[in-house]
Every structure is written in C-alpha cells, then in structure tokens.
Design a protein around this motif. Structure first.
Motif: not given
Length: 381
Positions: A233-257
């Motif tokens: 499931a982790g492999f599939r999730r990372r693969l699809v996220a890379s095809r969608l151009g989606v990062r696992a988290a974004e950093r802002n003033e509140f930390g990693a979201m």
C-alpha cells in the motif's frame, strides 16, 4: 497451429503414442515394425525424456504463441480483484485480434475481463495511468494514432466509465512532467487490492504480452493488516502521488502539514476520488484527461489508416496482400522508402526486389527481415 494450441502434445508419452500411430499406418506388418514399436514403447515413462520434452515443449509453445506469463498473471489477478485495480503502462491497446473468430485460446481480452469484473463486482474500481502520447518514434505517427484511438475507445466502453454522475468507477489520466509537457512512462505497474503487484516491462498490448520478451516481477506479502499489505500500500501510494505531482507533506510556519490529497491516497479504492476531482478541476497542471488523439491546429490522422494487424501485431510474421504492399511502396524493383512514407518503417532503407535485407530495430532490439518479391511477402514485426 495458429489457433490450435491443444494440437501440440502436452507430455512425452503422447508424442510416443503419436509416433506409434504413424508407424502402424506407414510401416508394413512384420519384424521391423514390431522392433520400431518396441523401441518407442521403451522410451515411455523415462524421467530424463520427460524433462527434456518439457523444456522443448515450452520453447515450442513460446515460438508459436509467445511467452504470455504476464498475460496469465494479469488475467488471474483481475479475476480475483475485489476493491481496486491500478494499471500503469507505457502501451495500452487491444490484447486480442479483433478479427479472430473464435478467439484463440492462447490470448486473453483483458478489456473484456475488466468489463466482466466491473459488472459482477459493484464495489470494484479501476484506475488507468498512461502517457498521453503512445511510445512510438517519430515517423510512426499512424501507429500512435491507432493506439490513442483504440485505448480511449476501450476504456470508455467499460461499465460506468462514461457515467456523468459521481458513480463512475473507472478513471484514466495522463501524468504531466510540467505544464505543457506530458510525462513518459517506461515500465508497467499493476496493483490489485494492495496485496498483488506486478512490475516490469511487458506492455498491455498484443506484442507486449506475447513476443516482446518482457521481464516482470510479481510479488506479495504475508504481513497483512485488515486484508492488505502495508508495504505494498505504501509503494502504491507513493507511486500514484508521484504521478499526480503530490507531495507527502508541505512545510509552513506551523511545521510539516500532510498534503490532503496524499492522505486520501491511503486507501486504494478511494484513490480514484482525488484523481477524478483533479480531472474535474482541469488537472491543475499536474495531470490531463484521457486524450482523444486530436491536437488543435493539426490535421488528425485516421486511426484506421493502418491495418490493426500491422499497428498492433503480436509479433508473428505478417503476410501482406499485394494491395497493402503497393500502398506501402513495396513494389518490385530497387527503391528507397523515405522516413515519411506511409506506413513509416523507420529510417530510410534500401529495398531490392527478390533479395533479403535485415535491419536492427533500435527501439525493440530485434532483427526484422523484410522480404520483397512478386508473391505475397512476409514482414517480421
């Protein structure tokens, strides 16, 4: 033998029985025929002979019908799917000759199998990830147009694929490298229910599942949580996220979201929803809708301009009728086929009537022999 795989003996003893039948018909009764029959019968039930025959049998079947291990693995996995099927491949087209009737027993119509499973399993979802432009080199545009047309036609023909409501259980998209530039895919990945993945080089079209000689790995996991493998499931999730151009988290003033789309990809069946939402929003510059094969400002190519047996072959030797040879410029007499000639056969090659020339297809690393003469000529595709 084209559509009669069962005609080939399956075990060594059947070969002996076949030879005994020939000997009984062709040899006159007497001591010589008896000696031949006794020697043949003595070869039965010998382990060494059976082992050698099994190796020869596999090579014979592969030579006649191609090595279709990936095809049978995919067919079985699709039949066993319950929640979702994720298919990512650089080549997607018909997997069976539409002109063959009845269908040969050695080929599987994967689109028909998907349609059957979608009809019988209301909770099943299917996701296609394919490159926008089929992977054909410059000069093979008619072949690319053929594949783009038929992959769209077969995907949209699946149950619920064209359902205007949110109940559609089929989605297809093209990944984008950056805005204005489509991504290329170099490998095939199929994942079923986060318990069964296939990763390799076999493309989902006739030749890709038969004579192209792909290498594929199928694996599973015994460490299951709630009926699925966390690692797969982790492999599939990372693969699809890379095809969608989606990062696992974004950093802002509140930390990693965590990215909300990445969170929604945790469940394989529910992963269809964020993909569809992105497509409804126009792709957000990261993915594109299923291409219809037409480019604004460019005259479209006729997808039926190339015979299906030529545009999507299974790798056998194809016999072209005289009319087709004339259309391809394969007439008698020395001549040169320019790169832009229809249908393009790659770089310019010298054609000399009655002689055989060979070239190496740099794309598929195969030796293709072109025979030109006055009779029906054969082209190895």
């Amino acid at each position: 033998m084209t559509n009669h795989a069962d005609d080939i003996p399956g075990v060594f003893n059947e070969v002996i029985d076949l030879l005994l039948g020939v000997a009984g018909q062709r040899l006159p009764a007497g001591a010589f025929r008896t000696e031949v029959e006794n020697r043949l019968n003595a070869q039965k039930n010998v382990p060494r002979n059976e082992r050698l025959f099994n190796e020869l049998h596999r090579e014979l079947i592969a030579s006649c019908f191609g090595r279709r291990d990936a095809q049978w693995a995919l067919a079985k996995a699709i039949q066993n799917a319950r929640q979702f099927i994720y298919l990512e491949t650089p080549g997607l087209n018909l997997t069976i000759d539409p002109a063959s009737s009845p269908a040969p027993i050695f080929a599987v119509d994967l689109f028909a199998l998907l349609a059957q499973q979608l009809d019988t399993k209301p909770g099943l979802r299917v996701i296609f990830c394919v490159p926008k432009y089929p992977g054909f080199a410059p000069g093979y545009e008619p072949f690319a147009a053929h594949e783009a047309h038929f992959r769209r036609e077969k995907i949209l023909a699946l149950p619920t694929a064209e359902d205007p409501k949110a109940g559609s259980r089929v989605v297809a998209f093209h990944p984008v490298g950056f805005p204005g530039r489509a991504s290329r895919l170099e490998s095939t990945v199929a994942i079923v229910d986060d318990v069964w993945p296939l990763v390799g080089s076999s493309t989902l079209r006739r030749r890709g599942l038969s004579f192209d000689g792909g290498s594929d790995l199928v694996f599973t996991d015994t460490d299951l949580v709630n009926g699925r493998s966390p690692a797969i499931a982790g492999f599939r999730r990372r693969l699809v996220a890379s095809r969608l151009g989606v990062r696992a988290a974004e950093r802002n003033e509140f930390g990693a979201m965590p990215d909300p789309t990445f969170v929604r990809l945790a469940d394989g069946a529910q992963a269809l929803d964020p993909i569809r939402d992105m497509l409804i929003a126009g792709g957000l510059g990261k993915i594109e809708r299923l291409w219809n094969g037409e480019t604004p400002g460019v005259a479209p190519l006729d997808p039926n301009g190339v015979p299906p047996a030529l545009a999507n072959p299974d790798g056998r030797r194809l016999r072209l009728p005289r009319r087709a040879r004339a259309r391809c410029g394969l007439s008698t007499g020395p001549q040169t086929l320019p790169r832009s000639h229809y249908p393009p056969l790659g770089p310019a090659i010298e054609v000399d009537a009655g002689r055989k020339k060979e070239r190496i297809d740099s794309r598929y690393e195969r030796t293709c022999a072109f025979h030109f003469g006055s009779s029906d000529d054969a082209v190895c595709l």
